[in-house]
Write an enzyme that holds these catalytic residues in place. Structure first.
Site, PDB file in Angstrom:
ATOM      1  N   GLU A 301       0.801  -1.152   0.083  1.00  0.00           N
ATOM      2  CA  GLU A 301      -0.001  -0.011  -0.095  1.00  0.00           C
ATOM      3  C   GLU A 301       0.981   1.316  -0.102  1.00  0.00           C
ATOM      4  OE1 GLU A 301      -3.107   0.193   2.670  1.00  0.00           O
ATOM      5  OE2 GLU A 301      -3.681  -1.969   2.681  1.00  0.00           O
ATOM      6  N   ASP A 453      -7.777  -3.318  -6.361  1.00  0.00           N
ATOM      7  CA  ASP A 453      -8.041  -3.773  -5.200  1.00  0.00           C
ATOM      8  C   ASP A 453      -9.301  -3.047  -4.567  1.00  0.00           C
ATOM      9  OD1 ASP A 453      -7.762  -5.108  -2.750  1.00  0.00           O
ATOM     10  OD2 ASP A 453      -6.729  -3.439  -1.685  1.00  0.00           O
TER      11      ASP A 453
END
EC number: 2.7.11.1
Length: 579
Positions: A301, A453
């Site tokens: 991330e 995602d």
């Protein structure tokens, strides 16, 4: 004899304790009772909070002021009760992101009816339970400069002056704003007590905002919260958003805790003005791409992806991403020394290179081998402003119909069924309203970033199905600039639907005078960790934008313009005319 003395001593201690409690209660209550009894207007005192939705309106400060009261000084500072209502100050690490708080959402407020000066107050008008206006029309609004850099050479300023960025939302009613606070409910004035709170007056004083400048003195996170409505997370020209971005990059951090859940380490940071933000630390450099052998669900991330996602969302005029800003954090002074989270504190160590490191607790990448290290104790990261706590503004989580399988070998149904959209369009809430068009907007947004995602999305429960969807958790975007993941566009290819406003803005951003990559570069250049995006990521935005436009053209050739492009601008025009 000894036992009798021990018992008498215990009784004495208990009596002293009870007397101390009684004295404390008396000292706390008597000044308030005396103040209410001697109020110059003769009105009974009220320590209740002002309705937050009214506080957002231009006319609220005037309506709240009383004869003889000054508009300046301490009285103009936000009512601490209102601050307590609109954000949970719990030390629970999951605060704002879970339903752990026991605080209840107040019911809708009655509009306050103030009598003219010198006249008796009128009896309140009968309530219309179905629908009533929230705010009186304050009249013509002054021209507010558009967000972003100003000046003759600003591409952003020119973009935001374009007619496509001038449409108005419908007039707001109580059902259309997130917060309608019941002013009849009495709140504990000690709930939000903080010795560092600025502009505090005498002990026990009431903090009722008065005067023209009262609303302007609210913390920017609070202005952001009370501005949320059915149609947008924030308005186009809301100056509090840019001010909130500055706060995220400069406010003093008073406490830090790990966010529970999630696959990677995130920290909840609380500021001196009671605002909160989600901190994602830097894990990759700007030029690093996601390794080709990584699955999307095990990708890092990226903090800079969160920052860039907010700016991209605003340029696309979706306004569905909470404000995010970059910041350099001192790991010693601003994390280790202020955290009460023992699990986090125990993971700090000094590396062989004499850098401060920590790793926290999470599912992926939380170990000594994947520790986050400063230089020597400075670490870069993103800070995303919190939405209102779930106990105050519940959100509903929806499974994305085009969610991926999150499996190494299995495929999702939409990946093997070309007619999958027909099934989706027969399923609530996609069988009516504009939710399917919101999914198309989200698809375009994710494809431009390269974000695979998007497994869930959220909406505010109060607004039902007729509201926007919130674009949260964008950290896995901007991972590859050399590859365009066409599977992200599957919803657009299968459904062949898009808003006319979105389509026209995409066409506008493809023009040389409003080039998306240049607009993004200008919007990001004022962030404290600029440059936020590697140049090749900016160039990839222009390339992907052309791919989206070609996909829409293919749909139009196949199904016709009227079947593909949903005309939502006529509705906006009617709303602007009515307003």
């Amino acid at each position: 004899m000894k036992m009798i003395l021990v018992r008498r001593f215990r009784v004495l201690i208990l009596v002293v304790f009870l007397l101390a409690c009684a004295l404390h209660i008396a000292v706390d209550l008597l000044p308030k009772l005396d103040r209410r009894a001697t109020r110059s207007s003769g009105e009974p005192g009220c320590s209740c909070a002002q309705p937050a939705a009214e506080a957002a309106g231009p006319g609220w400060a005037q309506a709240r002021s009383r004869p003889g009261e000054s508009a300046g000084g301490d009285a103009g500072w936000p009512n601490k009760h209102t601050l307590r209502i609109l954000q949970d100050f719990s030390s629970d690490p999951a605060s704002n992101l879970t339903s752990h708080s026991l605080e209840k959402l107040p019911s809708a407020a009655e509009p306050v009816d103030h009598a003219p000066r010198g006249q008796e107050p009128r009896s309140p008008p009968p309530r219309d339970p179905a629908h009533r206006p929230l705010l009186r029309d304050p009249g013509p609004r002054p021209r507010v400069p558009p967000p972003g850099p100003s000046g003759d050479g600003s591409l952003l300023a020119k973009l935001f002056e374009h007619p496509l960025y001038q449409g108005a939302v419908p007039p707001l009613t109580e059902d259309d704003v997130l917060f309608n606070v019941n002013s009849d409910i009495r709140f504990n004035p000690k709930a939000a007590e903080n010795p560092d709170w600025p502009h505090e007056g005498a002990e026990g004083a009431e903090f009722l905002p008065t005067g023209e400048a009262a609303v302007n003195l609210y913390p920017n996170w609070l202005k952001f919260h009370i501005g949320i409505n059915r149609y947008e997370l924030y308005s186009r020209h809301n100056p509090a958003i840019d001010a909130l971005l500055r706060d995220l990059g400069s406010q003093k951090i008073t406490s830090v805790a790990m966010k529970s859940g999630g696959t990677q380490l995130k920290l909840i940071m609380t500021f001196q003005n009671y605002g909160q933000a989600l901190f994602k630390p830097m894990k990759q450099t700007r030029e690093q791409e996601t390794p080709p052998d990584f699955f999307y669900f095990s990708d890092y991330e990226r903090h800079n992806a969160e920052i860039a996602a907010f700016h991209l969302d605003r340029i696309l005029d979706f306004r569905r991403v909470p404000p995010v800003a970059g910041r350099m954090i001192n790991m010693t002074k601003e994390i280790r020394d202020v955290t009460r989270d023992k699990k986090l504190w125990r993971t700090f160590f000094v590396s062989p290179a004499n850098n401060i490191c920590f790793y926290g607790e999470c599912s992926y990448y939380c170990s000594t081998e994947h520790a986050l290290c400063g230089r020597p104790d400075q670490i870069e990261g993103s800070l995303a402003a919190f939405l209102p706590d779930l106990s105050l503004a519940k959100r509903k989580t929806w499974r994305n119909p085009w969610r991926r399988s999150y499996h190494k070998r299995k495929k999702a149904e939409w990946e093997v069924d070309p007619d999958y959209c027909e099934e989706v369009k027969q399923t609530p809430p996609y069988d009516s309203g504009h939710r399917i068009l919101d999914i198309m907007d989200m698809t375009v947004f994710d494809f431009l970033m390269g974000n695979m995602d998007r497994h869930h999305y959220e909406t505010f429960e109060k607004f039902g199905n007729e509201t926007f969807i919130i674009h949260l958790d964008n950290g896995r975007g901007f991972g590859k600039y050399s590859h365009d993941e066409l599977s992200i566009l599957a919803p657009l290819h299968q459904c062949c639907r898009i808003r006319r406003s979105t389509y026209l803005r995409l066409q506008l951003l493809a023009k040389e005078e409003h080039k998306l990559s240049l607009l993004m570069a200008e919007s990001l250049q004022h962030d404290k960790v600029a440059p936020v995006l590697y140049q090749l990521h900016l160039e990839a935005l222009d390339r992907r934008l052309r791919i989206v436009l070609q996909a829409v053209r293919d749909c139009v050739e196949k199904d016709g313009l009227s079947s593909v492009v949903e005309d939502d601008l006529a509705t906006e025009h009617r709303a602007s005319t009515e307003r």
